[in-house]
Design a protein around this motif. Structure first.
Motif, PDB file in Angstrom:
ATOM      1  N   VAL A  59       4.031   0.222   1.883  1.00  0.00           N
ATOM      2  CA  VAL A  59       3.420  -0.738   0.748  1.00  0.00           C
ATOM      3  C   VAL A  59       1.924  -1.262   1.543  1.00  0.00           C
ATOM      4  O   VAL A  59       0.988  -1.370   1.092  1.00  0.00           O
ATOM      5  CB  VAL A  59       4.312  -1.704   0.171  1.00  0.00           C
ATOM      6  CG1 VAL A  59       3.346  -2.658  -0.658  1.00  0.00           C
ATOM      7  CG2 VAL A  59       5.259  -1.030  -0.568  1.00  0.00           C
ATOM      8  N   ILE A  60       2.226  -2.060   2.599  1.00  0.00           N
ATOM      9  CA  ILE A  60       1.245  -2.737   3.344  1.00  0.00           C
ATOM     10  C   ILE A  60       0.220  -1.948   3.749  1.00  0.00           C
ATOM     11  O   ILE A  60      -1.133  -1.821   3.378  1.00  0.00           O
ATOM     12  CB  ILE A  60       1.974  -3.613   4.572  1.00  0.00           C
ATOM     13  CG1 ILE A  60       2.820  -4.643   3.952  1.00  0.00           C
ATOM     14  CG2 ILE A  60       0.623  -4.182   5.285  1.00  0.00           C
ATOM     15  CD1 ILE A  60       3.697  -5.134   5.279  1.00  0.00           C
ATOM     16  N   GLU A  61       0.530  -0.812   4.516  1.00  0.00           N
ATOM     17  CA  GLU A  61      -0.329   0.304   4.891  1.00  0.00           C
ATOM     18  C   GLU A  61      -1.305   0.910   3.789  1.00  0.00           C
ATOM     19  O   GLU A  61      -2.531   1.110   3.723  1.00  0.00           O
ATOM     20  CB  GLU A  61       0.046   1.254   5.750  1.00  0.00           C
ATOM     21  CG  GLU A  61       0.672   0.472   7.229  1.00  0.00           C
ATOM     22  CD  GLU A  61       1.431   1.771   7.723  1.00  0.00           C
ATOM     23  OE1 GLU A  61       1.684   1.363   9.144  1.00  0.00           O
ATOM     24  OE2 GLU A  61       1.858   2.671   7.416  1.00  0.00           O
ATOM     25  N   LYS A  62      -0.420   1.291   2.572  1.00  0.00           N
ATOM     26  CA  LYS A  62      -1.373   1.614   1.543  1.00  0.00           C
ATOM     27  C   LYS A  62      -2.513   0.860   0.767  1.00  0.00           C
ATOM     28  O   LYS A  62      -3.067   1.100   0.226  1.00  0.00           O
ATOM     29  CB  LYS A  62      -0.195   2.040   0.321  1.00  0.00           C
ATOM     30  CG  LYS A  62       0.583   3.466   0.901  1.00  0.00           C
ATOM     31  CD  LYS A  62       1.586   3.791  -0.211  1.00  0.00           C
ATOM     32  CE  LYS A  62       0.765   4.247  -1.449  1.00  0.00           C
ATOM     33  NZ  LYS A  62       2.150   4.628  -2.573  1.00  0.00           N
ATOM     34  N   VAL A  63      -2.325  -0.496   0.889  1.00  0.00           N
ATOM     35  CA  VAL A  63      -2.937  -1.486   0.234  1.00  0.00           C
ATOM     36  C   VAL A  63      -4.174  -1.757   1.550  1.00  0.00           C
ATOM     37  O   VAL A  63      -4.994  -2.549   1.044  1.00  0.00           O
ATOM     38  CB  VAL A  63      -2.269  -2.822  -0.047  1.00  0.00           C
ATOM     39  CG1 VAL A  63      -3.371  -3.676  -0.792  1.00  0.00           C
ATOM     40  CG2 VAL A  63      -1.340  -2.260  -1.252  1.00  0.00           C
ATOM     41  N   ASN A  82      12.121  -1.992   7.959  1.00  0.00           N
ATOM     42  CA  ASN A  82      11.571  -1.784   6.681  1.00  0.00           C
ATOM     43  C   ASN A  82      10.408  -0.920   6.319  1.00  0.00           C
ATOM     44  O   ASN A  82       9.430  -1.374   6.074  1.00  0.00           O
ATOM     45  CB  ASN A  82      11.282  -3.323   6.107  1.00  0.00           C
ATOM     46  CG  ASN A  82      11.476  -3.391   4.374  1.00  0.00           C
ATOM     47  OD1 ASN A  82      11.339  -2.348   3.899  1.00  0.00           O
ATOM     48  ND2 ASN A  82      11.628  -4.468   3.850  1.00  0.00           N
ATOM     49  N   HIS A  83      10.829   0.472   6.360  1.00  0.00           N
ATOM     50  CA  HIS A  83       9.744   1.504   6.132  1.00  0.00           C
ATOM     51  C   HIS A  83       8.955   1.215   4.911  1.00  0.00           C
ATOM     52  O   HIS A  83       7.810   1.719   4.646  1.00  0.00           O
ATOM     53  CB  HIS A  83      10.383   2.886   6.531  1.00  0.00           C
ATOM     54  CG  HIS A  83      11.005   2.765   7.847  1.00  0.00           C
ATOM     55  ND1 HIS A  83      10.502   2.761   8.803  1.00  0.00           N
ATOM     56  CD2 HIS A  83      12.540   3.109   8.137  1.00  0.00           C
ATOM     57  CE1 HIS A  83      11.255   2.941   9.997  1.00  0.00           C
ATOM     58  NE2 HIS A  83      12.629   2.931   9.454  1.00  0.00           N
ATOM     59  N   ALA A  84       9.873   1.010   3.748  1.00  0.00           N
ATOM     60  CA  ALA A  84       8.999   1.138   2.623  1.00  0.00           C
ATOM     61  C   ALA A  84       8.063  -0.163   2.473  1.00  0.00           C
ATOM     62  O   ALA A  84       7.136  -0.021   2.241  1.00  0.00           O
ATOM     63  CB  ALA A  84      10.270   0.841   1.457  1.00  0.00           C
ATOM     64  N   SER A  85       8.630  -1.371   3.031  1.00  0.00           N
ATOM     65  CA  SER A  85       7.514  -2.455   3.005  1.00  0.00           C
ATOM     66  C   SER A  85       6.428  -2.070   3.831  1.00  0.00           C
ATOM     67  O   SER A  85       5.130  -2.625   3.363  1.00  0.00           O
ATOM     68  CB  SER A  85       8.217  -3.613   3.300  1.00  0.00           C
ATOM     69  OG  SER A  85       7.208  -4.779   3.126  1.00  0.00           O
TER      70      SER A  85
END
Ligand SMILES: CC(C)(COP(=O)(O)OP(=O)(O)OC[C@H]1O[C@@H](n2cnc3c(N)ncnc32)[C@H](O)[C@@H]1OP(=O)(O)O)[C@@H](O)C(=O)NCCC(=O)NCCS
Length: 197
Positions: free
Chosen positions: A163-167, A157-160
């Protein structure tokens, strides 16, 4: 800031309410699956829609009612998960983000996929909404007593993951869930609740 990030700044987390449930209903009618593990399961989506239309108040109550799960803390009896669900809102329903935990512990068993679950309706994906929603959840989690949260996504799940890494998610380890297929590799992250921007 990109155009997408700019539009994501306008989003809010709102508590699920009967007055706003039409947006959830419309998303189901458009084929959105609220369960990331059953994204292409039409029967599941149709069953959810039937339940919503049968009793809207009960449907709403179920969103905040967690399953009873075994705890990973030795000598503790199975406990009911505490759920704090929020709808992601840009003036209309965009998806949800839920904080989940067990009372008195920051631990979760591996078959509970972390302290946070989220999904964005497909027609509003790619606008930065999940990233913003996760940022907005951090102070709520801090208020609930969490210095850090466990967040888990499938390796595929590359999108998820993004998201996690960006936050600010910090990679912890890869693992498999004993209740899931051994082929599904989970990525476990920690995220400090004080790191929201
Ligand atoms: C995962 C999900 C919540 C992301 O929502 P979103 O609002 O589209 O996410 P955002 O727009 O905030 O950010 C997505 C980031 O992932 C990236 N991304 C999106 N699809 C991607 C893909 N297939 N591969 C790699 N990166 C991808 C985006 O480019 C963006 O990163 P960037 O800003 O560096 O460009 C959404 O795809 C979804 O609801 N999926 C189904 C349910 C699900 O998987 N939930 C999570 C379970 S752990």
């Amino acid at each position: 800031m990109t155009g997408d990030e700019a539009s994501a700044t306008g989003i809010a987390l709102i508590e699920p309410a009967l007055a706003d449930i039409a947006g959830f209903e419309e998303a189901l009618t458009r084929g959105w699956s609220p369960d990331p593990r059953r994204l292409r399961d039409r029967t599941y989506v149709e069953t959810e829609l039937k339940m919503l239309r049968h009793d809207r108040a009960a449907f709403l109550a179920r969103l905040a009612s967690g399953d009873v799960v075994a705890t990973s803390v030795p000598d503790r009896k199975p406990q009911r998960l505490i759920l704090q669900p929020f709808w992601i809102w840009d003036g209309a329903f965009c998806g949800y983000i839920t904080l989940r935990y067990l009372s008195g512990t920051t631990q979760l068993p591996l078959n509970v996929p972390g302290h946070v679950g989220y999904s964005i309706v497909p027609w509003k994906q790619g606008r930065g909404y999940a990233t913003r929603a996760l940022q907005l959840l951090l102070p709520i989690a801090e208020q609930a007593g969490f210095a850090r949260l466990s967040i888990i996504c499938d390796e595929s799940n590359h999108a998820s993951r993004r998201v996690i890494e960006k936050v600010g998610g910090i990679f912890d380890r890869r693992a498999t869930d004993p209740s899931d297929s051994p082929d599904v590799i989970k990525l476990l992250f920690w995220i400090a609740t004080g790191s929201s921007t």
